[in-house]
Design an enzyme around this catalytic site. Structure first.
Site, PDB file in Angstrom:
ATOM      1  N   TYR A  23     -24.372  15.314 -16.842  1.00  0.00           N
ATOM      2  CA  TYR A  23     -25.458  15.884 -16.046  1.00  0.00           C
ATOM      3  C   TYR A  23     -25.461  15.365 -14.597  1.00  0.00           C
ATOM      4  CZ  TYR A  23     -29.754  16.615 -13.724  1.00  0.00           C
ATOM      5  OH  TYR A  23     -30.629  16.952 -12.739  1.00  0.00           O
ATOM      6  N   GLY A  24     -25.648  16.248 -13.668  1.00  0.00           N
ATOM      7  CA  GLY A  24     -25.817  16.011 -12.229  1.00  0.00           C
ATOM      8  C   GLY A  24     -25.860  14.584 -11.733  1.00  0.00           C
TER       9      GLY A  24
ATOM     10  N   SER B 215     -33.442  22.510 -14.809  1.00  0.00           N
ATOM     11  CA  SER B 215     -32.214  23.272 -14.532  1.00  0.00           C
ATOM     12  C   SER B 215     -32.012  23.322 -13.015  1.00  0.00           C
ATOM     13  CB  SER B 215     -32.315  24.674 -15.121  1.00  0.00           C
ATOM     14  OG  SER B 215     -33.483  25.329 -14.682  1.00  0.00           O
ATOM     15  N   ARG B 216     -30.764  23.457 -12.607  1.00  0.00           N
ATOM     16  CA  ARG B 216     -30.444  23.252 -11.182  1.00  0.00           C
ATOM     17  C   ARG B 216     -29.454  24.276 -10.651  1.00  0.00           C
ATOM     18  NH1 ARG B 216     -32.677  18.383  -8.481  1.00  0.00           N
ATOM     19  NH2 ARG B 216     -33.961  17.503 -10.121  1.00  0.00           N
TER      20      ARG B 216
ATOM     21  N   THR C 281     -36.537  19.669  -1.363  1.00  0.00           N
ATOM     22  CA  THR C 281     -35.713  20.844  -1.048  1.00  0.00           C
ATOM     23  C   THR C 281     -36.579  21.945  -0.442  1.00  0.00           C
ATOM     24  OG1 THR C 281     -34.184  20.291  -2.820  1.00  0.00           O
ATOM     25  CG2 THR C 281     -34.117  22.555  -2.021  1.00  0.00           C
ATOM     26  N   ASN C 282     -37.744  22.160  -1.052  1.00  0.00           N
ATOM     27  CA  ASN C 282     -38.641  23.205  -0.556  1.00  0.00           C
ATOM     28  C   ASN C 282     -39.080  22.948   0.878  1.00  0.00           C
ATOM     29  OD1 ASN C 282     -39.820  25.410  -2.617  1.00  0.00           O
ATOM     30  ND2 ASN C 282     -39.020  23.638  -3.707  1.00  0.00           N
TER      31      ASN C 282
ATOM     32  N   LYS D 128     -26.619  10.168  -6.033  1.00  0.00           N
ATOM     33  CA  LYS D 128     -27.553   9.039  -6.159  1.00  0.00           C
ATOM     34  C   LYS D 128     -26.810   7.707  -6.272  1.00  0.00           C
ATOM     35  CE  LYS D 128     -30.934  11.539  -5.442  1.00  0.00           C
ATOM     36  NZ  LYS D 128     -31.755  12.404  -6.160  1.00  0.00           N
TER      37      LYS D 128
ATOM     38  N   ASN E 189     -47.115  24.462   4.327  1.00  0.00           N
ATOM     39  CA  ASN E 189     -47.051  23.028   4.648  1.00  0.00           C
ATOM     40  C   ASN E 189     -46.750  22.787   6.124  1.00  0.00           C
ATOM     41  OD1 ASN E 189     -47.651  22.285   2.025  1.00  0.00           O
ATOM     42  ND2 ASN E 189     -45.498  22.208   1.400  1.00  0.00           N
TER      43      ASN E 189
ATOM     44  N   SER F 231     -38.305  12.517  -7.018  1.00  0.00           N
ATOM     45  CA  SER F 231     -37.560  13.650  -7.563  1.00  0.00           C
ATOM     46  C   SER F 231     -38.508  14.751  -8.038  1.00  0.00           C
ATOM     47  CB  SER F 231     -36.706  13.184  -8.735  1.00  0.00           C
ATOM     48  OG  SER F 231     -35.825  12.181  -8.276  1.00  0.00           O
ATOM     49  N   ALA F 232     -38.126  15.983  -7.742  1.00  0.00           N
ATOM     50  CA  ALA F 232     -38.910  17.172  -8.134  1.00  0.00           C
ATOM     51  C   ALA F 232     -40.327  17.162  -7.558  1.00  0.00           C
ATOM     52  CB  ALA F 232     -38.922  17.348  -9.648  1.00  0.00           C
ATOM     53  N   CYS F 233     -40.472  16.636  -6.349  1.00  0.00           N
ATOM     54  CA  CYS F 233     -41.775  16.637  -5.681  1.00  0.00           C
ATOM     55  C   CYS F 233     -41.740  17.402  -4.368  1.00  0.00           C
ATOM     56  CB  CYS F 233     -42.261  15.217  -5.454  1.00  0.00           C
ATOM     57  SG  CYS F 233     -42.740  14.411  -6.990  1.00  0.00           S
ATOM     58  N   GLY F 234     -40.727  18.225  -4.126  1.00  0.00           N
ATOM     59  CA  GLY F 234     -40.812  19.155  -3.014  1.00  0.00           C
ATOM     60  C   GLY F 234     -39.913  18.918  -1.818  1.00  0.00           C
TER      61      GLY F 234
ATOM     62  N   ARG G 259     -31.420  12.649 -15.219  1.00  0.00           N
ATOM     63  CA  ARG G 259     -31.000  11.262 -15.001  1.00  0.00           C
ATOM     64  C   ARG G 259     -31.597  10.384 -16.095  1.00  0.00           C
ATOM     65  NH1 ARG G 259     -33.482   9.215 -11.393  1.00  0.00           N
ATOM     66  NH2 ARG G 259     -34.699  10.931 -10.582  1.00  0.00           N
TER      67      ARG G 259
ATOM     68  N   HIS H 285     -34.036   8.203   0.213  1.00  0.00           N
ATOM     69  CA  HIS H 285     -34.207   9.426  -0.586  1.00  0.00           C
ATOM     70  C   HIS H 285     -35.074  10.397   0.216  1.00  0.00           C
ATOM     71  CE1 HIS H 285     -35.383  11.172  -4.820  1.00  0.00           C
ATOM     72  NE2 HIS H 285     -34.458  11.888  -4.236  1.00  0.00           N
TER      73      HIS H 285
ATOM     74  N   ASP I 111     -32.164  15.877   0.533  1.00  0.00           N
ATOM     75  CA  ASP I 111     -32.329  14.843  -0.501  1.00  0.00           C
ATOM     76  C   ASP I 111     -32.051  13.421  -0.018  1.00  0.00           C
ATOM     77  OD1 ASP I 111     -33.000  14.473  -3.311  1.00  0.00           O
ATOM     78  OD2 ASP I 111     -30.926  13.854  -3.617  1.00  0.00           O
TER      79      ASP I 111
HETATM   80  P1  GTP Z   1     -35.119  16.644  -6.463  1.00  0.00           P
HETATM   81  O1  GTP Z   1     -33.995  17.602  -6.249  1.00  0.00           O
HETATM   82  O2  GTP Z   1     -35.294  16.262  -7.891  1.00  0.00           O
HETATM   83  O3  GTP Z   1     -35.041  15.440  -5.575  1.00  0.00           O
HETATM   84  O4  GTP Z   1     -36.499  17.463  -6.150  1.00  0.00           O
HETATM   85  P2  GTP Z   1     -37.163  17.852  -4.750  1.00  0.00           P
HETATM   86  O5  GTP Z   1     -37.976  16.708  -4.244  1.00  0.00           O
HETATM   87  O6  GTP Z   1     -36.163  18.429  -3.850  1.00  0.00           O
HETATM   88  O7  GTP Z   1     -38.221  18.981  -5.230  1.00  0.00           O
HETATM   89  P3  GTP Z   1     -38.157  20.567  -5.058  1.00  0.00           P
HETATM   90  O8  GTP Z   1     -38.312  20.989  -3.636  1.00  0.00           O
HETATM   91  O9  GTP Z   1     -37.001  21.088  -5.806  1.00  0.00           O
HETATM   92  O10 GTP Z   1     -39.488  20.975  -5.821  1.00  0.00           O
HETATM   93  C1  GTP Z   1     -39.725  20.590  -7.166  1.00  0.00           C
HETATM   94  C2  GTP Z   1     -40.790  21.456  -7.776  1.00  0.00           C
HETATM   95  O11 GTP Z   1     -42.004  21.359  -7.028  1.00  0.00           O
HETATM   96  C3  GTP Z   1     -40.407  22.939  -7.783  1.00  0.00           C
HETATM   97  O12 GTP Z   1     -40.780  23.511  -9.011  1.00  0.00           O
HETATM   98  C4  GTP Z   1     -41.213  23.517  -6.647  1.00  0.00           C
HETATM   99  O13 GTP Z   1     -41.526  24.872  -6.863  1.00  0.00           O
HETATM  100  C5  GTP Z   1     -42.455  22.633  -6.609  1.00  0.00           C
HETATM  101  N1  GTP Z   1     -43.004  22.516  -5.227  1.00  0.00           N
HETATM  102  C6  GTP Z   1     -42.305  22.231  -4.096  1.00  0.00           C
HETATM  103  N2  GTP Z   1     -43.100  22.249  -3.001  1.00  0.00           N
HETATM  104  C7  GTP Z   1     -44.349  22.534  -3.451  1.00  0.00           C
HETATM  105  C8  GTP Z   1     -45.626  22.675  -2.796  1.00  0.00           C
HETATM  106  O14 GTP Z   1     -45.770  22.568  -1.588  1.00  0.00           O
HETATM  107  N3  GTP Z   1     -46.691  22.960  -3.616  1.00  0.00           N
HETATM  108  C9  GTP Z   1     -46.564  23.086  -4.979  1.00  0.00           C
HETATM  109  N4  GTP Z   1     -47.657  23.346  -5.682  1.00  0.00           N
HETATM  110  N5  GTP Z   1     -45.373  22.963  -5.616  1.00  0.00           N
HETATM  111  C10 GTP Z   1     -44.285  22.688  -4.870  1.00  0.00           C
HETATM  112  C1  SPV Z   2     -33.189  13.717  -8.211  1.00  0.00           C
HETATM  113  O1  SPV Z   2     -33.461  13.542  -9.416  1.00  0.00           O
HETATM  114  O2  SPV Z   2     -33.772  13.084  -7.287  1.00  0.00           O
HETATM  115  C2  SPV Z   2     -32.180  14.734  -7.831  1.00  0.00           C
HETATM  116  C3  SPV Z   2     -31.368  15.306  -8.881  1.00  0.00           C
HETATM  117  O3  SPV Z   2     -32.011  15.014  -6.655  1.00  0.00           O
HETATM  118  S1  SPV Z   2     -30.130  14.206  -9.411  1.00  0.00           S
HETATM  119  O4  SPV Z   2     -28.901  14.535  -8.706  1.00  0.00           O
HETATM  120  O5  SPV Z   2     -29.983  14.411 -10.834  1.00  0.00           O
HETATM  121  O6  SPV Z   2     -30.509  12.864  -9.095  1.00  0.00           O
HETATM  122 MN    MN Z   3     -33.547  14.073  -5.218  1.00  0.00          MN
END
Ligand code: GTP
Ligand code: SPV
Ligand code: MN
Length: 589
Positions: A197-198, A370-371, A253-254, A206, A499, A248-251, A69, A226, A277
């Site tokens: 891109y996404g 990458s996604r 989905t996990n 978003k 967690n 974003s990318a802070c966990g 983004r 979010h 999300d």
């Molecule tokens: P967006 O799709 O961008 O919104 O990201 P998200 O918030 O869904 O994050 P996602 O679950 O994809 O995790 C992002 C990164 O954080 C990945 O590389 C995961 O492996 C890592 N991660 C997720 N949960 C944990 C956790 O509990 N501990 C650690 N150390 N890393 C984590």
């Molecule tokens: C984010 O960045 O919070 C995502 C990926 O979930 S995107 O669709 O690019 O916004």
């Molecule tokens: Mn997101």
């Protein structure tokens, strides 16, 4: 082709502007999508992957300059700058339409214009909102068909009304100097140019489900957040739902599809994913907070995803998935990314499309952002409530971020307003999900900084109002941080499936089953109450990450005060009071 009055007027005008060779209406049928996949494989937009190992899966690569983004090129175009508020980039709508139409004019020449009618939320839900995205990219069509509900019925629902979100995507030259992601909330219009891109081009995500929907929700009485939504079923068979906002990318989905560790599974705990999300939230007729996931798929981060960290995601992406910017393993025509396993492919192509040897190359093979795009239905733990027309009732709201220090593993806010304060002061280290520097701590209130479609001061007021509306039925509000580090940068908390131990504490607190320790920032667990049976963590490490360092928090408070200045005159009085009270509990002044 399209009978709807307002839709056809708009499509007609776009047709004149863009000048496509062909026009195709997307009906969501598999025959039509299959034909598009075939065309995309022929023209190189997609690579078909190993049909035995990854049935129905494809690989796509974006341009090298177009991998995340672009927040500095994202604009909220409201009539006045005040409406967009101090945190958004603003441009005058008239000026911006002119600029964007200028860029897009004639850009579909030699191409096909795809018209995608889609629904956010199940089509029959009263909370559904409809959109039409016009694009020149098959990749966008195929992703939208996974991420949203693309269906002929959407046009029937729209009828002759103008009650739909207009989205225009034009790939143009993928020129980053002319890349703009623009929102016109009053016109329910999104225009995105020069990206593929996404988050920049899947306009249901978003752009619509957060930026436009947050603006619509302000007037219609719902909140677009979010947030992931998950259900936890306890050994007694009761399911409680949690909504959690992490940047974003802070966990998200996990966490949303976590697999409980063996000891929890044996006791009978189960986790169900409702969404990973985005959540639209409102007060239900029963006076409780309800949340619904408007999306239909996952657009998840690939690196770090493996059978240990996220087995449910792994199973989800084994079929009918589009991979973007990962490594192509040429030996068996499958995909790979850093953190998948140690079988570094030697005969491979990296995300840039270059020959790549994972054993000898120093460069990463997959782009860090990458996604995968995968249907929610594929997820083994998808909630039975996934298609519910009403969503699910929420027992706890969790905020969180990526902080090496300062923020403890978990704490509970003192009450709802204090919880809104906790959300408003969220800070997180920046990630690869957006272009720009990575690892810099920035304030990201409720993980909505890049996604709030109106004035964030007003948005804070909406949160305070929500609390008043919910009264004693309000969910409890917590904050978590899975990312505490030691001095060498190692994570101190095992995270992922573990967690659930923290979620377990959260739910027990919601049910008033256990006591907690009062600190200046809120309530923290007694160390004994975070179940660490069969967990590889030292007691003093656990104590350390649960602790509140008053001196660090005094410094933090100064930064919060600085941040709050941005909202002078628009901040709800309640939040200024919360800040003063925090200062006095920390004995500042
Ligand atoms: P967006 O799709 O961008 O919104 O990201 P998200 O918030 O869904 O994050 P996602 O679950 O994809 O995790 C992002 C990164 O954080 C990945 O590389 C995961 O492996 C890592 N991660 C997720 N949960 C944990 C956790 O509990 N501990 C650690 N150390 N890393 C984590
Ligand atoms: C984010 O960045 O919070 C995502 C990926 O979930 S995107 O669709 O690019 O916004
Ligand atoms: Mn997101």
């Amino acid at each position: 082709m399209i009978k709807n009055k307002q839709v056809s007027i708009w499509i007609e005008s776009l047709s004149k502007l863009l000048n496509p060779d062909n026009v195709v209406l997307i009906d969501g049928s598999n025959e039509q999508l299959e034909e598009l996949r075939r065309i995309a494989c022929n023209n190189g937009e997609l690579t078909k992957l190993n049909e035995d190992k990854l049935p129905g899966c494809y690989l796509h690569r974006t341009e090298i300059n177009d991998v995340a983004r672009v927040e500095d090129r994202t604009f909220i175009c409201t009539p006045t700058k005040e409406e967009a508020g101090p945190t958004n980039n603003w441009r005058d709508p008239e000026e911006m339409y002119e600029l964007l139409y200028g860029i897009a004019r004639g850009s579909y020449k030699g191409k096909t214009m795809y018209i995608i009618p889609y629904s956010m939320c199940p089509i029959e839900s009263d909370y559904a909102k409809f959109g039409i995205e016009v694009t020149d990219s098959i990749y966008v069509v195929l992703n939208m068909a996974i991420m949203t509900r693309v269906d002929k019925k959407v046009l029937e629902k729209i009828g002759d009304s103008d009650n739909f979100v207009k989205g225009l995507h034009a790939s143009c030259e993928i020129d980053q100097e002319k890349r703009y992601i623009c929102h016109f909330p009053q016109d329910k219009t999104i225009i995105s140019v020069n990206s593929g891109y996404g988050g920049n081009v899947l306009l249901g995500k978003k752009c619509f489900a957060l930026r436009i929907a947050s603006y619509l929700g302000k007037n219609e009485g719902f909140m677009a957040e979010h947030m992931l939504i998950l259900g936890i079923q306890n050994p007694e068979g009761e399911t409680k739902y949690i909504a959690a906002a992490f940047p974003s990318a802070c966990g998200k989905t996990n966490l949303s599809m976590l697999v409980p560790p063996p000891s929890y599974k044996e006791k009978g705990y189960k986790v169900f994913c409702v969404g990973d999300d985005i959540a639209w939230m409102r007060v239900g007729q029963d006076g409780q907070l309800w949340a619904i996931n408007p999306e239909n798929g996952f657009f998840g981060v690939a690196p770090g995803t493996n059978y240990k960290t996220n087995p449910n995601a792994m199973k989800t992406i084994m079929s009918d998935t589009i991979f973007t910017n990962v490594v192509l393993d040429k030996d068996d025509n499958t995909v790979w990314w850093e953190g998948l396993n140690d079988n570094y492919p030697e005969n491979a192509v990296n995300w840039k499309g270059e020959l790549w040897n994972g054993k000898t190359s120093k460069e990463k093979g997959a782009h860090p952002n990458s996604r995968f795009t995968a249907p929610a239905k594929n997820c083994p733990c998808i909630s039975p409530q996934f298609d519910s027309l009403y969503g699910v009732p929420i027992s706890a709201i969790v905020f969180g971020g990526r902080r090496a220090r300062v923020t403890p593993l978990v704490y509970q806010s003192r009450d709802f307003n204090n919880g809104v304060f906790v959300g408003s002061i969220m800070a997180s280290e920046t990630t690869v999900a957006a272009s720009g520097k990575v690892g810099v701590v920035r304030r990201d209130p409720m993980a909505m900084l890049p996604f709030c479609g109106y004035n964030m001061g007003e948005y804070f007021n909406k949160w305070i109002e929500l609390g008043k509306q919910l009264g004693d039925k309000a969910p409890k509000i917590f904050n978590v941080n899975w990312f505490r580090q030691d001095d060498n940068g190692n994570f101190l908390w095992p995270g992922f499936g573990e967690n659930i131990r923290v979620l377990d504490w959260i739910l027990k607190r919601c049910e008033n089953k256990i006591n907690a320790i009062e600190t200046p920032i809120g309530y923290i667990p007694y160390t004994k109450d975070i179940n660490s049976d069969d967990l590889d963590i030292k007691k003093d490490t656990l104590e350390y990450i649960l602790g509140v360092d008053k001196e660090l928090w005094r410094q933090e408070t100064l930064r919060i005060e600085e941040f709050y200045k941005m909202f002078k005159g628009i901040m709800p009085i309640e939040l200024n009071q919360e800040l003063e009270q925090l200062k006095s509990r920390l004995q500042i002044n």
